[in-house]
Design a protein around this motif. Structure first.
Motif, mmCIF file in Angstrom:
data_model
loop_
_atom_site.group_PDB
_atom_site.id
_atom_site.type_symbol
_atom_site.label_atom_id
_atom_site.label_comp_id
_atom_site.label_asym_id
_atom_site.label_seq_id
_atom_site.Cartn_x
_atom_site.Cartn_y
_atom_site.Cartn_z
ATOM 1 N N ARG A 587 0.829 -1.195 0.000
ATOM 2 C CA ARG A 587 0.000 0.000 0.000
ATOM 3 C C ARG A 587 0.868 1.252 0.000
ATOM 4 O O ARG A 587 1.817 1.361 0.758
ATOM 5 C CB ARG A 587 -0.924 0.010 1.218
ATOM 6 C CG ARG A 587 -2.067 -0.983 1.128
ATOM 7 C CD ARG A 587 -3.062 -0.742 2.243
ATOM 8 N NE ARG A 587 -4.128 -1.720 2.218
ATOM 9 C CZ ARG A 587 -5.105 -1.773 3.122
ATOM 10 N NH1 ARG A 587 -5.131 -0.898 4.121
ATOM 11 N NH2 ARG A 587 -6.037 -2.701 3.034
ATOM 12 N N LYS A 588 0.471 2.209 -0.852
ATOM 13 C CA LYS A 588 1.256 3.450 -0.923
ATOM 14 C C LYS A 588 1.113 4.254 0.365
ATOM 15 O O LYS A 588 2.068 4.873 0.834
ATOM 16 C CB LYS A 588 0.802 4.280 -2.112
ATOM 17 C CG LYS A 588 1.197 3.682 -3.448
ATOM 18 C CD LYS A 588 0.840 4.609 -4.598
ATOM 19 C CE LYS A 588 1.292 4.008 -5.931
ATOM 20 N NZ LYS A 588 0.957 4.883 -7.082
ATOM 21 N N ARG A 589 -0.075 4.258 0.914
ATOM 22 C CA ARG A 589 -0.300 4.956 2.180
ATOM 23 C C ARG A 589 -1.033 4.014 3.121
ATOM 24 O O ARG A 589 -2.009 3.391 2.732
ATOM 25 C CB ARG A 589 -1.128 6.230 1.977
ATOM 26 C CG ARG A 589 -0.397 7.310 1.204
ATOM 27 C CD ARG A 589 -1.245 8.573 1.143
ATOM 28 N NE ARG A 589 -0.564 9.631 0.407
ATOM 29 C CZ ARG A 589 -0.603 9.777 -0.896
ATOM 30 N NH1 ARG A 589 -1.311 8.917 -1.640
ATOM 31 N NH2 ARG A 589 0.036 10.756 -1.503
ATOM 32 N N ILE A 590 -0.559 3.967 4.340
ATOM 33 C CA ILE A 590 -1.206 3.129 5.341
ATOM 34 C C ILE A 590 -0.950 3.736 6.707
ATOM 35 O O ILE A 590 0.142 4.270 6.985
ATOM 36 C CB ILE A 590 -0.693 1.670 5.263
ATOM 37 C CG1 ILE A 590 -1.583 0.751 6.098
ATOM 38 C CG2 ILE A 590 0.771 1.563 5.688
ATOM 39 C CD1 ILE A 590 -1.349 -0.728 5.810
ATOM 40 N N LYS A 591 -1.941 3.709 7.558
ATOM 41 C CA LYS A 591 -1.854 4.346 8.866
ATOM 42 C C LYS A 591 -0.961 3.533 9.799
ATOM 43 O O LYS A 591 -1.033 2.303 9.833
ATOM 44 C CB LYS A 591 -3.253 4.468 9.472
ATOM 45 C CG LYS A 591 -3.296 5.211 10.798
ATOM 46 C CD LYS A 591 -4.721 5.318 11.316
ATOM 47 C CE LYS A 591 -4.755 6.041 12.655
ATOM 48 N NZ LYS A 591 -6.154 6.135 13.184
ATOM 49 N N ASP A 606 1.778 -4.162 14.089
ATOM 50 C CA ASP A 606 2.950 -3.408 14.527
ATOM 51 C C ASP A 606 4.229 -3.993 13.945
ATOM 52 O O ASP A 606 5.113 -3.263 13.482
ATOM 53 C CB ASP A 606 3.019 -3.343 16.059
ATOM 54 C CG ASP A 606 2.997 -4.715 16.716
ATOM 55 O OD1 ASP A 606 2.619 -5.698 16.038
ATOM 56 O OD2 ASP A 606 3.343 -4.815 17.912
ATOM 57 N N GLN A 607 4.342 -5.324 13.938
ATOM 58 C CA GLN A 607 5.523 -5.962 13.364
ATOM 59 C C GLN A 607 5.617 -5.675 11.871
ATOM 60 O O GLN A 607 6.699 -5.370 11.343
ATOM 61 C CB GLN A 607 5.473 -7.466 13.613
ATOM 62 C CG GLN A 607 6.746 -8.202 13.187
ATOM 63 C CD GLN A 607 6.608 -9.707 13.299
ATOM 64 O OE1 GLN A 607 5.604 -10.279 12.864
ATOM 65 N NE2 GLN A 607 7.605 -10.350 13.884
ATOM 66 N N ALA A 608 4.472 -5.731 11.175
ATOM 67 C CA ALA A 608 4.462 -5.460 9.731
ATOM 68 C C ALA A 608 4.839 -4.014 9.442
ATOM 69 O O ALA A 608 5.579 -3.728 8.496
ATOM 70 C CB ALA A 608 3.081 -5.779 9.162
ATOM 71 N N TRP A 609 4.346 -3.097 10.265
ATOM 72 C CA TRP A 609 4.680 -1.672 10.076
ATOM 73 C C TRP A 609 6.188 -1.433 10.245
ATOM 74 O O TRP A 609 6.811 -0.718 9.455
ATOM 75 C CB TRP A 609 3.896 -0.822 11.070
ATOM 76 C CG TRP A 609 4.396 0.595 11.158
ATOM 77 C CD1 TRP A 609 5.321 1.100 12.008
ATOM 78 C CD2 TRP A 609 4.012 1.688 10.309
ATOM 79 N NE1 TRP A 609 5.546 2.426 11.781
ATOM 80 C CE2 TRP A 609 4.743 2.821 10.732
ATOM 81 C CE3 TRP A 609 3.120 1.820 9.253
ATOM 82 C CZ2 TRP A 609 4.600 4.065 10.138
ATOM 83 C CZ3 TRP A 609 2.976 3.065 8.641
ATOM 84 C CH2 TRP A 609 3.708 4.177 9.093
ATOM 85 N N GLU A 614 11.646 -0.342 7.838
ATOM 86 C CA GLU A 614 13.034 -0.763 7.617
ATOM 87 C C GLU A 614 13.345 -1.005 6.145
ATOM 88 O O GLU A 614 14.395 -0.595 5.649
ATOM 89 C CB GLU A 614 13.312 -2.060 8.396
ATOM 90 C CG GLU A 614 13.383 -1.924 9.893
ATOM 91 C CD GLU A 614 13.620 -3.272 10.561
ATOM 92 O OE1 GLU A 614 13.923 -4.258 9.845
ATOM 93 O OE2 GLU A 614 13.497 -3.350 11.791
ATOM 94 N N MET A 615 12.430 -1.692 5.432
ATOM 95 C CA MET A 615 12.827 -2.293 4.161
ATOM 96 C C MET A 615 11.978 -1.910 2.944
ATOM 97 O O MET A 615 12.235 -2.401 1.840
ATOM 98 C CB MET A 615 12.820 -3.815 4.298
ATOM 99 C CG MET A 615 13.890 -4.341 5.248
ATOM 100 S SD MET A 615 15.572 -3.917 4.722
ATOM 101 C CE MET A 615 15.751 -5.001 3.299
ATOM 102 N N LEU A 616 10.984 -1.047 3.091
ATOM 103 C CA LEU A 616 10.168 -0.681 1.933
ATOM 104 C C LEU A 616 11.015 -0.085 0.820
ATOM 105 O O LEU A 616 10.821 -0.398 -0.358
ATOM 106 C CB LEU A 616 9.074 0.305 2.358
ATOM 107 C CG LEU A 616 8.176 0.813 1.219
ATOM 108 C CD1 LEU A 616 7.470 -0.336 0.512
ATOM 109 C CD2 LEU A 616 7.167 1.837 1.741
#
Length: 634
Positions: A587-591, A606-609, A614-616
């Motif tokens: 997703r380009k934007r995500i809260k 939280d882990q995914a965020w 780190e790596m996007l």
């Protein structure tokens, strides 16, 4: 607040402070002048050619100048200057002579600044009196920063209310006198964690402010960038500060700090010599700055250490630097890696990585003389080791380390302690606990020599081809592993990615169970530096891993290696275990979800965020990777 220490003040300054204190007590001028005539001659050493009457006159004249410049709380902080006696009247110096025959003939009367008196008043007034002065708008605006100093620790939000209006209007009207107010406002933004407000303030002043204040703002930006180790941008900001106000003497200290932080010691010495000549030429007589520059000409690190030690009240810092310089040159001690009993090795219940099943688990054993000293050291050190895999102590223990410093005395008495990995680990912890440890040059001067000596000791006992393991579960191995983890962190902070990779690889070789999570950091570094084969191989060592860095790092590595089928298979497995990661990557934007400062929920948002943060950028840099990921996980 600025504290008035009689032991460090000049005679004249001491007289002014005591006089203002007396005015607040007596409130009536004649009582004050009697005190002046009695007290000032005892405080000030007057020239020998002056007799008692001359001294009495001079004391009275000085007292009148102070009284006339002092805002009086009794009268709403208005000035109530004394009216000189009539020429035929009795002189108020107490001589008994007519005024025209006495003090009326004194020329070159001392001038006293009301602003200077306010600086003393704001230290002496009660909280109620300060509030009264503020309500009457009696305090000069540029001195509101002194009120802010009183409130900073206990009432930081009140500081915002006090200082923000100063910078809300036209900034060009604010001159260099507002420097302290600007610094205080930046400090309170830091305390309240308002980085955007701080950045906005600095940007506005850099763009719109008076040139003196612009220089201060550029200096602040330079310091911030240097703390973040963005040295190229920090040097640009320093150049702008110098351009805005070439006469600002703070630039001398800032430039030496900036150069020393980059380990450009020869250049720092040259610039210290330049600033020393320049300040002498313009008649600058601030002793501390000139003393700093004189030392920086020969040893910039020592100059900064002494300056920081004086600022924090911890002169021991220089002592520690000197000890490290000398003792880290000692020959390396010979440690032994002693094999653990088979029962100890087989009792470990952790999953063993694929390529580590034939490793021999060992315990690090120091030389006997070092081991004996370590027992004494443990009795002297006022705190325990950091708990578990943490590197930092709690706040109370950090303070204790630098208030109970018998450990430093023991270092000076026992050079052999430099041969102990346990002691080097404790010193590294102490450096990290030092109040200014975040300043780049502090780590360079104090921490790096420790980490380099520890690295050499560890590689000597266990070279890269060695098959022995030093598991974290064995307490004696923990100092070495902790020092290695600190080493990789230092290298990353100083942009030494190859060095950090080498250190992490060594950690995993010695402690394959990886209690610190080094494999996650190593995977990211492999991918950022294009070492895809090494990334894929690392993932194979930990097939049941639940770190998103390892699971999704293997997917990206295989994709970049052109092994699309294998990448797809690994992606399927990764999604089954950590399903939220693809959504946060594609997703380009995500809260941002709520984050727990004490840990992450495995498989949670939280882990995914955090993995996205780190790596996007690395995923996005690989053509087609995110589209491929989105298509397969839609």
């Amino acid at each position: 607040m600025v504290h008035h220490d009689p032991d460090t003040m000049s005679e004249f300054d001491l007289v002014i402070v005591l006089a203002v204190q007396r005015i607040l007590e007596v409130t009536e001028p004649q009582n004050f002048l009697r005190w002046v005539r009695d007290t000032v001659p005892e405080l000030v050493e007057f020239p020998d050619h002056m007799d008692a009457l001359d001294i009495q006159r001079m004391a009275t004249v000085l007292g009148i100048a102070i009284w006339n410049a002092t805002p009086l709380p009794k009268y709403g902080f208005a000035l109530r200057p004394l009216t000189p006696p009539a020429l035929q009247g009795r002189c108020h110096c107490g001589s008994g002579l007519r005024y025209r025959d006495c003090c009326a003939n004194i020329t070159n009367l001392p001038e006293m600044s009301t602003d200077a008196i306010w600086e003393i008043l704001l230290h002496e007034l009660s909280d109620a009196q300060v509030r009264d002065a503020l309500e009457r708008k009696a305090v000069p605006q540029h001195l509101l920063a002194l009120v802010a100093e009183r409130w900073l620790e206990e009432r930081p939000r009140r500081v915002l209310t006090l200082l923000e209006p100063l910078f809300a209007g036209a900034l060009a009207e604010l001159d260099g006198r507002y420097e302290l107010a600007f610094d205080m406002l930046c400090t309170v933004y830091d305390l309240l964690d308002y980085p955007r407000k701080k950045d906005t303030l600095i940007e506005r002043i850099c763009a719109e402010g008076n040139r003196e204040l612009q220089a201060v703002a550029w200096q602040q930006r330079c310091t911030m960038l240097a703390d973040e180790r963005e040295f190229a941008r920090a040097e640009e900001a320093f150049a702008m500060a110098l351009r805005c106000d070439p006469e600002n003497t703070n630039s001398a200290l800032l430039e030496i700090t900036l150069l020393t932080s980059q380990n450009k010691l020869a250049v720092a010495q040259e610039r210290a010599q330049f600033w020393l000549h320049r300040l002498r030429r313009i008649g600058h007589d601030e002793g501390l700055l000139l003393e700093f520059l004189r030392l920086a000409v020969t040893d910039p690190q020592a100059a900064l250490l002494r300056s920081t030690a004086e600022m924090t009240g911890l002169p021991e810092l220089t002592t520690l630097r000197d000890w490290l310089r000398q003792q880290c040159q000692r020959p390396l001690p010979v440690y032994q890696a002693q094999a653990l009993p088979t029962r100890s090795r087989s009792s470990r219940r952790q999953t063993v990585p694929n390529d580590q099943q034939k490793q021999m688990a060992c315990e690090l054993v120091p030389p006997p003389a070092v081991a004996a000293l370590e027992l004494q050291w443990q009795a002297v050190l006022p705190v325990d080791k950091p708990t578990s895999t943490r590197l930092l102590l709690d706040d109370e223990d950090e303070e204790l380390l630098w208030t109970q410093i018998d450990w430093l005395d023991m270092l000076l008495q026992e050079p052999l302690l430099a041969d102990s990995l346990e002691v080097l680990d404790d010193i590294a912890t102490a450096v990290a606990a030092y109040p200014n440890a975040e300043v780049p040059w502090v780590e360079t001067v104090l921490l790096w020599p420790i980490l380099e000596r520890a690295w050499a000791i560890i590689l000597q006992v266990s070279p890269p081809t060695d098959c022995r393991e030093l598991p974290w579960l064995v307490e004696a191995n923990r100092p070495a592993l902790r020092l290695l983890f600190r080493r990789h962190e230092f290298q990353l902070e100083h942009d030494d990615v190859p060095g950090a990779i080498q250190t992490l690889e060594t950690m995993l070789r010695l402690n394959a169970h990886d209690n610190h999570g080094a494999r996650a950091e190593l995977m990211n570094l492999y991918l950022r530096s294009g070492q895809d084969a090494q990334a894929a191989a690392l993932a194979q060592r930990y097939p049941d891993d639940l770190f998103p860095q390892v699971l999704y790092g293997e997917v990206l590595a295989l994709y970049r290696l052109g092994q699309k089928a294998q990448a797809q298979a690994m992606l399927t497995s990764a999604v089954q275990q950590l399903p939220r990661v693809p959504t946060y990557l594609t997703r380009k934007r995500i809260k941002q979800p709520a984050l727990d400062p004490f840990g992450v929920s495995v498989g949670g948002d939280d882990q995914a965020w955090l993995y996205r943060e780190e790596m996007l950028e690395v995923w996005a840099a690989e053509p087609g990777a995110l589209d491929w990921l989105k298509r397969l996980t839609a």
